[in-house]
Design an enzyme around this catalytic site. Structure first.
Site: not given
Ligand code: SRM
Ligand code: SF4
Length: 594
Positions: A85, A154, A217, A219, A438, A444, A483, A487
């Protein structure tokens, strides 16, 4: 930045902290054994502890889940690969940087770039032996992936408002400054990926983060009303630009947003940030320090599921947290000032800014840039980058803006895009235009159901329904996450699906149109047929009985499909929570909201 309060977590006995905290503390500032893992040619993977540390370096070990079963049958290890990323505060990128990103995606990333919901780019399918080349390539154009993931600050997001370029430039500059200030110093990154020598010295490697970084994390986002494109209420720390008499006077500060919830863990929930006051532009960086310092020293380091800032606020109370932030700042926050949001979606097409330059927002479905048989995304943008004199901007709705185009070049830009099949007309429905997803399968590791790959099919099935109900041109936000982690920020969409199992989703309704209200669970763990039947009923009802100007999410509440969750921007209201998933019976027993 303020040094860690060492009287607290940092010096707690390590055996009382979570495994991840112990790993960070013993990692030699995130070096771990990454260098050794990289030269291990027996496996495409790295040591398990290194997979966690490498997140701070902006990359995730993954495996191709489409191949997992077949490789298991063949007794092969999973098809290991890495996602990288890029750190790109505010999503702004020059044509020279674009050309390098394109080159690296073709060389190492399986010919794919993915615009994320935090307006940066991800490479997928990068093999272990290509990691250094990719990161060194980024370094050549002054890009990196430092702290794009990990327990740290982040990627900092910033509104993209092409029509207000001067204001955007000012707010974007602060977003960049906040990003540069808040990320770890990460000598480990320079040593491991660029081959720089370790510098011996007395100074602490991480004056702010110490050895255990943040509990989770963190943000940060900057938004310029009236468009809440970044979903400021989903940020741990949000700055809402206040413009008075045409001048940026400062920012309302919102804290404690977060979408993630852990499946079936009731003490986790999505929550909206709450506005706690106002700061002047020159107080923004100090505010980042004070808020992050509060989370660093008071966040939960024993239970990772409750380690996000929203839970720290829940545990200590908003008043206490606000007081602690003010204590660290050394002054009281001013009362929050008035502002208004009207939407959180991107206006597509050309917009002119106050200097007369033009900006073209192009819809990129799910942000996926690949050369497909019909649309040659990578080729189109490479051709454009070779002649474009402005910048590219990525949006948090996963779209791309070709920015700062002189009037005389508009037709050239359109011709290049059209020649490569990029559609510039409005899609068949407003829902298709604004939907985000997402990534989910196949990369993922946490995906429970399809998201990005499911959206086109789902829309093909919803669009005839929209057309039948006369709603094709009505903006109704739809978001899918594979899930419960959220995201795609699904819990603030008017309609949302979150994956539970292959082909099965939770269906949520009633989010606020501009990201101001959480939605509520309507159906739990249902298949596509149930989703389509439910949507047909609610959309049809909406078309027949909505009040003038009434948004779909508001209607879903008024009509009693779900109960109301209070709007987020009310200052100092208690945090919003989604109730734990309810059964059908419970749902029908609930009183309808007025
Ligand atoms: Fe996310 C984890 C993709 C924005 C909440 N996110 C992941 C992981 C890295 C899976 C992993 O941990 O193994 C995913 C990788 C998938 C892949 O194959 O690329 C992933 N997140 C993404 C992206 C690429 C989604 C997308 O389709 O665009 C976004 C990348 C953002 C960036 O450039 O930094 C992405 N993730 C978000 C957002 C939206 C936002 O930040 O505006 C959220 C919700 C906001 C938040 O953080 O509360 C988000 N991602 C999560 C979470 C849940 C965090 C939590 O508090 O429980 C996880 C799981 C974790 O961290 O344990 C996660
Ligand atoms: Fe992966 Fe869940 Fe985030 Fe989708 S919402 S990219 S399935 S961790």
């Amino acid at each position: 930045m303020s040094p860690p309060d060492r009287s607290r977590d940092i010096t707690q006995p390590l055996d009382r902290l979570s495994d991840d905290e112990r790993l960070k503390a013993g990692s030699d500032h995130l070096r771990g054994t990454i260098s050794q893992s990289l030269i291990d040619r027996i496996t495409g993977a790295v040591a398990e502890s290194d997979t966690k540390l490498m997140k701070f370096h902006g990359m995730y070990q993954q495996d191709d889940r489409d191949l997992r079963e077949e490789r298991r049958r063949q007794k092969l290890e999973p098809a290991y690969q890495f996602m990288i990323r890029v750190r790109m505060p505010g999503g702004v990128c020059t044509p020279a940087q674009w050309l390098k990103l394109d080159e690296l995606a073709r060389a190492h990333g399986n010919g794919s770039l993915r615009i994320t919901t935090r307006q940066t780019l991800q490479f997928h399918w990068v093999l272990k032996e290509a990691l250094r080349d990719t990161l060194q390539g980024l370094h050549e154009v002054l890009l990196d992936s430092i702290s794009a993931c990990g327990d740290d600050a982040r990627g900092v997001v910033c509104s993209v408002d092409p029509a207000m370029s001067a204001l955007h430039a000012q707010v974007y500059a602060l977003a960049r400054q906040a990003s540069d200030h808040a990320i770890p110093r990460m000598r480990a990154y320079h040593e491991i990926w660029y081959g720089e020598q370790r510098i011996a010295g007395g100074e602490s490697e991480e004056p702010f983060y110490g050895t255990t970084y943040l509990p989770r994390k963190f943000k940060i986002g900057f938004v310029i009303p009236p468009c809440n494109d970044i979903d400021v209420y989903a940020q741990d720390l949000g700055f809402i630009a206040i413009v008075e008499s045409g001048r940026l006077t400062g920012f309302n500060v919102a804290i404690g947003g977060g979408m993630g919830q852990t499946d079936r863990v009731k003490e986790t929930w999505p929550g909206l940030a709450q506005v706690i006051g106002f700061v002047a532009p020159e107080q923004v960086i100090a505010t980042c320090d004070a808020v992050m310092g509060t989370q660093r020293d008071h966040g939960d380091r024993k239970n990772r599921a409750r380690a996000r800032f929203k839970y720290t606020i829940d545990d200590h109370g908003l008043d206490w947290i606000k007081g602690e932030i003010e204590r660290r700042l050394g002054f009281a926050l001013e009362p929050a000032r008035a502002f208004e949001f009207t939407s959180n979606i991107d206006p597509l097409g050309w917009q002119q800014d106050e200097t007369g330059r033009w900006h073209l927002t192009v819809r990129v479905p799910s942000g996926r840039l690949v050369n497909r048989s019909d649309i040659h995304w990578l080729d189109a943008l490479r051709a454009l980058a070779r002649v474009h004199g402005g910048t590219f901007r990525l949006t948090t709705n996963q779209n791309l803006v070709v920015s700062q185009v002189p009037a005389a070049r508009r037709t050239d830009v359109e011709r290049i895009l059209r020649d490569h099949g990029v559609p510039l007309n409005e899609p068949a429905s407003a829902m298709r235009r604004d939907a985000i997803t997402c990534v989910a399968f196949p990369t993922c590791a946490l995906a429970m159901a399809e998201s990005e790959r499911y959206l086109p099919t789902l829309l093909d099935r919803i669009e005839p329904m929209l057309s039948r109900h006369g709603l094709s041109r009505d903006a109704i936000t739809l978001r899918i996450s594979g899930c419960p982690n959220g995201c795609a920020r699904p819990y603030i969409a008017e309609i949302a699906l979150t994956g539970r199992a292959p082909g099965r989703y939770n269906l949520y309704l009633g989010g606020g149109f501009h990201g101001q209200r959480l939605n509520r669970l309507y159906l739990e763990n249902v298949n596509e047929a149930a989703i389509l039947t439910a949507l047909d009923e609610v959309l049809g009802h909406y078309a027949r009985e909505r009040s003038p100007g009434e948004r779909f999410g508001d209607f879903a509440i008024r009509a009693g499909y779900v109960t109301a969750v209070r709007d987020g921007p009310d200052f100092n209201t208690p945090n919003q929570r989604i109730a734990p998933p309810r059964s059908q019976e419970q749902r029908h027993a609930e009183p309808a909201a007025g």
